[in-house]
Design a protein around this motif. Structure first.
Motif, mmCIF file in Angstrom:
data_model
loop_
_atom_site.group_PDB
_atom_site.id
_atom_site.type_symbol
_atom_site.label_atom_id
_atom_site.label_comp_id
_atom_site.label_asym_id
_atom_site.label_seq_id
_atom_site.Cartn_x
_atom_site.Cartn_y
_atom_site.Cartn_z
ATOM 1 N N ASN A 140 -7.309 -6.493 8.161
ATOM 2 C CA ASN A 140 -5.970 -6.963 8.486
ATOM 3 C C ASN A 140 -4.973 -5.809 8.400
ATOM 4 O O ASN A 140 -5.268 -4.755 7.833
ATOM 5 C CB ASN A 140 -5.564 -8.126 7.572
ATOM 6 C CG ASN A 140 -5.371 -7.709 6.123
ATOM 7 O OD1 ASN A 140 -4.477 -6.933 5.789
ATOM 8 N ND2 ASN A 140 -6.211 -8.228 5.241
ATOM 9 N N VAL A 141 -3.816 -5.996 8.979
ATOM 10 C CA VAL A 141 -2.753 -4.998 8.914
ATOM 11 C C VAL A 141 -1.862 -5.344 7.725
ATOM 12 O O VAL A 141 -1.178 -6.371 7.747
ATOM 13 C CB VAL A 141 -1.915 -4.974 10.203
ATOM 14 C CG1 VAL A 141 -0.769 -3.966 10.073
ATOM 15 C CG2 VAL A 141 -2.790 -4.646 11.408
ATOM 16 N N PRO A 142 -1.873 -4.535 6.672
ATOM 17 C CA PRO A 142 -1.058 -4.857 5.501
ATOM 18 C C PRO A 142 0.432 -4.710 5.797
ATOM 19 O O PRO A 142 0.844 -3.944 6.672
ATOM 20 C CB PRO A 142 -1.527 -3.855 4.448
ATOM 21 C CG PRO A 142 -2.115 -2.726 5.218
ATOM 22 C CD PRO A 142 -2.673 -3.318 6.477
ATOM 23 N N THR A 143 1.223 -5.450 5.048
ATOM 24 C CA THR A 143 2.669 -5.478 5.255
ATOM 25 C C THR A 143 3.291 -4.110 5.028
ATOM 26 O O THR A 143 4.320 -3.781 5.622
ATOM 27 C CB THR A 143 3.299 -6.534 4.333
ATOM 28 O OG1 THR A 143 2.665 -7.798 4.605
ATOM 29 C CG2 THR A 143 4.787 -6.671 4.532
ATOM 30 N N TYR A 144 2.694 -3.326 4.150
ATOM 31 C CA TYR A 144 3.125 -1.936 3.970
ATOM 32 C C TYR A 144 1.906 -1.087 3.650
ATOM 33 O O TYR A 144 0.824 -1.616 3.378
ATOM 34 C CB TYR A 144 4.191 -1.812 2.875
ATOM 35 C CG TYR A 144 3.694 -2.030 1.460
ATOM 36 C CD1 TYR A 144 3.233 -0.962 0.699
ATOM 37 C CD2 TYR A 144 3.698 -3.297 0.883
ATOM 38 C CE1 TYR A 144 2.771 -1.144 -0.597
ATOM 39 C CE2 TYR A 144 3.252 -3.494 -0.404
ATOM 40 C CZ TYR A 144 2.787 -2.418 -1.152
ATOM 41 O OH TYR A 144 2.319 -2.607 -2.437
ATOM 42 N N ASN A 145 2.088 0.232 3.726
ATOM 43 C CA ASN A 145 0.982 1.170 3.506
ATOM 44 C C ASN A 145 -0.190 0.886 4.439
ATOM 45 O O ASN A 145 -1.356 0.951 4.055
ATOM 46 C CB ASN A 145 0.512 1.153 2.046
ATOM 47 C CG ASN A 145 -0.412 2.319 1.715
ATOM 48 O OD1 ASN A 145 -0.310 3.391 2.301
ATOM 49 N ND2 ASN A 145 -1.326 2.104 0.786
ATOM 50 N N GLY A 146 0.142 0.574 5.682
ATOM 51 C CA GLY A 146 -0.875 0.338 6.700
ATOM 52 C C GLY A 146 -0.399 0.901 8.030
ATOM 53 O O GLY A 146 0.700 1.446 8.147
ATOM 54 N N THR A 156 3.392 0.719 8.621
ATOM 55 C CA THR A 156 4.101 -0.508 8.265
ATOM 56 C C THR A 156 4.937 -0.270 7.011
ATOM 57 O O THR A 156 4.546 0.481 6.117
ATOM 58 C CB THR A 156 3.121 -1.663 8.016
ATOM 59 O OG1 THR A 156 2.179 -1.286 6.998
ATOM 60 C CG2 THR A 156 2.357 -2.026 9.278
ATOM 61 N N TYR A 157 6.099 -0.902 6.998
ATOM 62 C CA TYR A 157 7.018 -0.791 5.868
ATOM 63 C C TYR A 157 7.314 -2.196 5.341
ATOM 64 O O TYR A 157 7.530 -3.125 6.113
ATOM 65 C CB TYR A 157 8.317 -0.114 6.284
ATOM 66 C CG TYR A 157 8.149 1.316 6.740
ATOM 67 C CD1 TYR A 157 7.621 2.284 5.888
ATOM 68 C CD2 TYR A 157 8.517 1.701 8.026
ATOM 69 C CE1 TYR A 157 7.461 3.594 6.296
ATOM 70 C CE2 TYR A 157 8.376 3.016 8.442
ATOM 71 C CZ TYR A 157 7.838 3.957 7.576
ATOM 72 O OH TYR A 157 7.689 5.251 7.989
ATOM 73 N N GLY A 158 7.386 -2.316 4.011
ATOM 74 C CA GLY A 158 7.466 -3.612 3.385
ATOM 75 C C GLY A 158 8.858 -4.142 3.108
ATOM 76 O O GLY A 158 9.840 -3.768 3.747
ATOM 77 N N GLY A 159 8.917 -5.005 2.105
ATOM 78 C CA GLY A 159 10.082 -5.851 1.890
ATOM 79 C C GLY A 159 11.220 -5.268 1.100
ATOM 80 O O GLY A 159 12.269 -5.899 0.980
ATOM 81 N N TYR A 160 11.063 -4.059 0.549
ATOM 82 C CA TYR A 160 12.196 -3.453 -0.154
ATOM 83 C C TYR A 160 13.162 -2.904 0.892
ATOM 84 O O TYR A 160 13.468 -1.712 0.960
ATOM 85 C CB TYR A 160 11.759 -2.299 -1.049
ATOM 86 C CG TYR A 160 10.808 -2.591 -2.190
ATOM 87 C CD1 TYR A 160 10.198 -3.825 -2.367
ATOM 88 C CD2 TYR A 160 10.512 -1.592 -3.111
ATOM 89 C CE1 TYR A 160 9.313 -4.060 -3.409
ATOM 90 C CE2 TYR A 160 9.635 -1.812 -4.173
ATOM 91 C CZ TYR A 160 9.038 -3.048 -4.313
ATOM 92 O OH TYR A 160 8.165 -3.261 -5.353
#
Length: 346
Positions: free
Chosen positions: A112-118, A126-130
């Motif tokens: 899967n493609v992770p929400t961040y660190n992918g 990909t960059y996450g929720g912060y």
């Protein structure tokens, strides 16, 4: 593309700092989400510090995202502007393998493609929720029921589903004795969920320091794993043990607490390998297993279950400029039980 403010780690083990990132333009099936709250998961710390291996920097962590839809693509049918939504640990998958087709995208055979660190399908990190906003395909967005406040709902997108999924898979419920190892961000959700499912719940924690909290959260019993008498008294007791601890454990000792055909399921992910005497599982036909989040459909099921039972995370709301301090407090077990970033402060 849209430029948004975010907090990122510029390099491994470096403190997080305020910066800006680019979010892709909203595509046909995309949803633009104004992030309101983002939980801090222990896995964010593992990844920022490369505890699980080489990572991608700069890194914007965060996979416990709660917010409001502010724009939708022309082909979007599941959401509209103003909807309260969440994003968890993944933002895409191949969608065609057998695991994806049965609703278990977390186990996508292509990864899967992770929400961040992918790396997304567009080849970009990909960059996450912060951060202030995020753009996600509608198929990887879930609806947050009206009965849940967004701040206490955010941690459900990882801590909630990570404990809900194994409890459901191993049939926690009336007549079952379930132990939760560790009373932290994941563990406190495991206690709440197992209790709501009707199981008899025991907390196994290193000490009795949080016993009063554990009982208030729904545990029927609370034992210290630092006391050798615990393992004598509880030998052969449990149908299911869910370990939420991200540090090396004495798995042989934990396995001794299972009934015949019982299962010890790990959702905590220690950085170090473990050793195990196989007689710990052979004697009693026991299962040593692992579980990783849940599929999108099950994540929605979990949120609906939490709304129905009035379950949210126990949180401490922080400003974005407190993230680095919060990381240190998580490592010191000084949080009850989940830090949540008010993203309006980014």
């Amino acid at each position: 593309m849209t430029t948004v403010a975010a907090y990122a780690a510029p390099a491994a083990k470096a403190p997080l700092e305020r910066t800006t990132i680019e979010r892709r333009a909203v595509g046909e099936f995309d949803v633009l989400i104004d992030i309101k709250y983002a939980g801090i998961c222990h896995s964010d710390i593992h990844q920022v510090r490369e505890g699980w291996g080489e990572a991608i920097f700069p890194m914007v962590p965060g996979h416990e995202i709660a917010g409001v839809v502010s724009e939708v693509g022309s082909g979007v049918t599941k959401f509209k502007v103003g909807d309260r939504v969440g994003v968890g640990c993944m933002v895409d998958s191949c969608r065609t393998c057998e695991n994806c087709l049965r609703g278990e995208e977390q186990y996508c055979l292509e990864g899967n493609v992770p929400t961040y660190n992918g790396i997304g399908k567009d080849g970009e990190p990909t960059y996450g929720g912060y951060s202030e906003k995020v753009v996600v395909d509608e198929n990887f967005v879930v609806r947050i029921p009206d009965g849940l406040s967004l701040d206490v709902a955010a941690p459900l997108l990882c801590a909630g589903i990570t404990t809900y999924s194994p409890l459901r898979h191993w049939n926690a419920g009336p007549g079952k004795k379930v132990a939760i190892v560790g009373l932290g961000g994941l563990g406190h959700m495991g206690v709440k969920l197992a209790h709501a499912m009707g199981a008899e719940v025991t907390v196994l924690s290193q000490s009795l320091r949080k016993k009063d909290d554990g009982l208030k959260l729904g545990a029927d019993h609370y034992y210290a794993t630092s006391d050798p008498k615990t393992f004598e008294e509880l030998a052969g007791t449990f149908d299911l043990i869910v370990s939420t601890v991200s540090a090396p454990m004495d798995f042989g000792a934990l396995l001794s607490l299972l009934k015949v055909d019982g299962a010890l399921v790990n959702v905590g992910a220690p950085e170090e390998p473990i050793s195990l005497n196989l007689f710990s599982v052979i004697g009693g036909r026991k299962t040593l297993a692992g579980s990783m989040i849940g599929g999108i459909a099950q994540t929605q099921e979990m949120l609906d279950f939490c709304a129905e039972h009035g379950i949210g995370a126990e949180i401490e709301l922080i400003r974005a400029d407190q993230i680095n301090e919060a990381y240190e407090r998580v490592l010191a077990s000084d949080v009850r039980y989940r830090f949540v970033i008010d993203t309006a402060t980014i």
